[in-house]
Design an enzyme around this catalytic site. Sequence first.
Site, PDB file in Angstrom:
ATOM      1  N   GLU A 257       0.862  -1.182   0.000  1.00 14.70           N
ATOM      2  CA  GLU A 257       0.000   0.000   0.000  1.00 14.70           C
ATOM      3  C   GLU A 257       0.898   1.232   0.000  1.00 14.70           C
ATOM      4  O   GLU A 257       1.952   1.254   0.637  1.00 14.70           O
ATOM      5  CB  GLU A 257      -0.885  -0.017   1.253  1.00 14.70           C
ATOM      6  CG  GLU A 257      -1.792   1.192   1.401  1.00 14.70           C
ATOM      7  CD  GLU A 257      -2.455   1.256   2.770  1.00 14.70           C
ATOM      8  OE1 GLU A 257      -3.637   1.607   2.829  1.00 14.70           O
ATOM      9  OE2 GLU A 257      -1.780   0.962   3.775  1.00 14.70           O
ATOM     10  N   LYS A 317      -9.946   0.304  -1.543  1.00 14.24           N
ATOM     11  CA  LYS A 317     -10.085  -0.009  -0.122  1.00 14.24           C
ATOM     12  C   LYS A 317     -11.485   0.338   0.378  1.00 14.24           C
ATOM     13  O   LYS A 317     -11.991   1.441   0.148  1.00 14.24           O
ATOM     14  CB  LYS A 317      -9.027   0.778   0.656  1.00 14.24           C
ATOM     15  CG  LYS A 317      -8.871   0.422   2.116  1.00 14.24           C
ATOM     16  CD  LYS A 317      -7.679   1.193   2.673  1.00 14.24           C
ATOM     17  CE  LYS A 317      -7.347   0.811   4.095  1.00 14.24           C
ATOM     18  NZ  LYS A 317      -6.128   1.542   4.559  1.00 14.24           N
ATOM     19  N   CYS A 368      -4.409  -3.323   4.192  1.00  7.56           N
ATOM     20  CA  CYS A 368      -3.934  -2.840   5.486  1.00  7.56           C
ATOM     21  C   CYS A 368      -4.954  -3.007   6.621  1.00  7.56           C
ATOM     22  O   CYS A 368      -5.191  -4.105   7.095  1.00  7.56           O
ATOM     23  CB  CYS A 368      -3.509  -1.375   5.342  1.00  7.56           C
ATOM     24  SG  CYS A 368      -2.515  -0.738   6.713  1.00  7.56           S
TER      25      CYS A 368
END
Length: 501
Positions: A257, A317, A368
Amino acid sequence: MLLGRVVAAVAGGLALYTAFPPLDWWLCAPLGIGLIVASLYRTRPRRAAWLGYLSAAVFLLPTVAWVRTIGDDVWFMLVGTESLFYAAMAALAALVFRLPAWPVWFGGLWVLMEWARSLVPIGGFPWARVAFSQGESLFTPYAALGGVPLVSFAVTLCGALLAQAVLSRRAAVVRRAVPVGLALAVPVLGLAVPRFGDEGRTVNIGIVQGNVPGRGMYALGDEPAVVLKNHANETKRLAQAVRDGKLPKPDLVVLPENSTDIDPYRDETARQIIHDSVQDVGVPTLIGAVVAIGAEHRATRSLVWDPVTGAGDYYDKQHLVPFGEYTPFKEIVLALWERASLVGRQSVAGDQPGDLKLGPVTIGAVNCYEVAYDDTVRGTVRAGGTPLVVQTNNASYAESNLPPQQLAMSKLRAVEHNRAVVTAATTGISAYVTPDGKVSWQTRELVADMNVVKVPVRTQETIATRVGALPEWALMVMGAAAVGVAAWRGRRRGDRMRNDG
């Protein structure tokens, strides 16, 4: 008596903290919960509430100490808010302790509490759930049956049973032995959970960790191109190692990321740097990019980059980090905290699972913070993602207890879904976790590194993957129903006392 309860609450919170990475003393989780139960047992709901708050604060302060990078005020506010959920649970538990088989109902209440704080406020904060202390323990196999909630329930039930044995001082020795036997049986029975075997298919995955120039809140430095060049150069170093015969040829490569904060759709230089490195390695590569969405917004994107055709399919995301990728209550927060302006352009959440065709496989992209959310990971697996790929940027929290805690989550997710998990991090910890939850390879932090790992491609689904949130709901309803029964019995008892009077 009150002093003893306070000591038990504090000791329980500290013991629970030691179960989490980096200490990883997983057996301390049921012991800590047992001490917390002892502090609450046979006390009134109001007192139970503040004892629960105290134990939670003692537990959470060191467990989420990584938040101090943002500021001590944010750290205290987070712990203060999250501890309220434990206080509410403790007040309800004071009622449940009056029922037979109360350790079971208490376990359901704990799951309900963890569900609630994973949901609210502002998207919830699922960090530090008890299950995440069990990345590699006797309780871990329960993840394949009922996911993270069932692991939390099993640990909590074990701790409550141990407390019941100690608290039943007036009971006969034989009767006290029963909860001890049951407490020991809970983790042992985890060994009976069926394991999955290899299906014979593998894929070679290159993992790149490029490192960043700065530290803390300014980890990416003043010049975003440095981070991009670091990762491009490390990708080229991987390509050279393959040509030299030092590493096997990868089928695909994964970058972290934020491996580029410069939008490759809009910036020709960034696009050329990425394309040159991907052409050098010669296989489809997953880039972590921050890209513009319109004039005012952005997205944190997992972007497939082909060595011939360039940018292709992507995953945006879904679970964004509040105050990190967007600012809730923006006008008020910006007026009160100057640091909030560091967020900059507000991110927009995606709404599709991360199943991305990458070379010979469809990987499951998880970004993440999302690895802590059950629904996001499960949705990606159900969409066909295998193996799971976690792209993460922990640069601001390097060498804190965040990276090892996140790796523990990956270990639990691997077992939960029978999927290998590959993590690429900007500064570490990058890792490869086998489907049985073992770390096969990992990097050190704050160094540039790369490797090619052979990863099994699993397609068989666990019971947890198939049934989804059903075990969690069953446990929560069970806990809530127990509170209702206890309250009803208490009211009837009060009515009888008034009538007798």
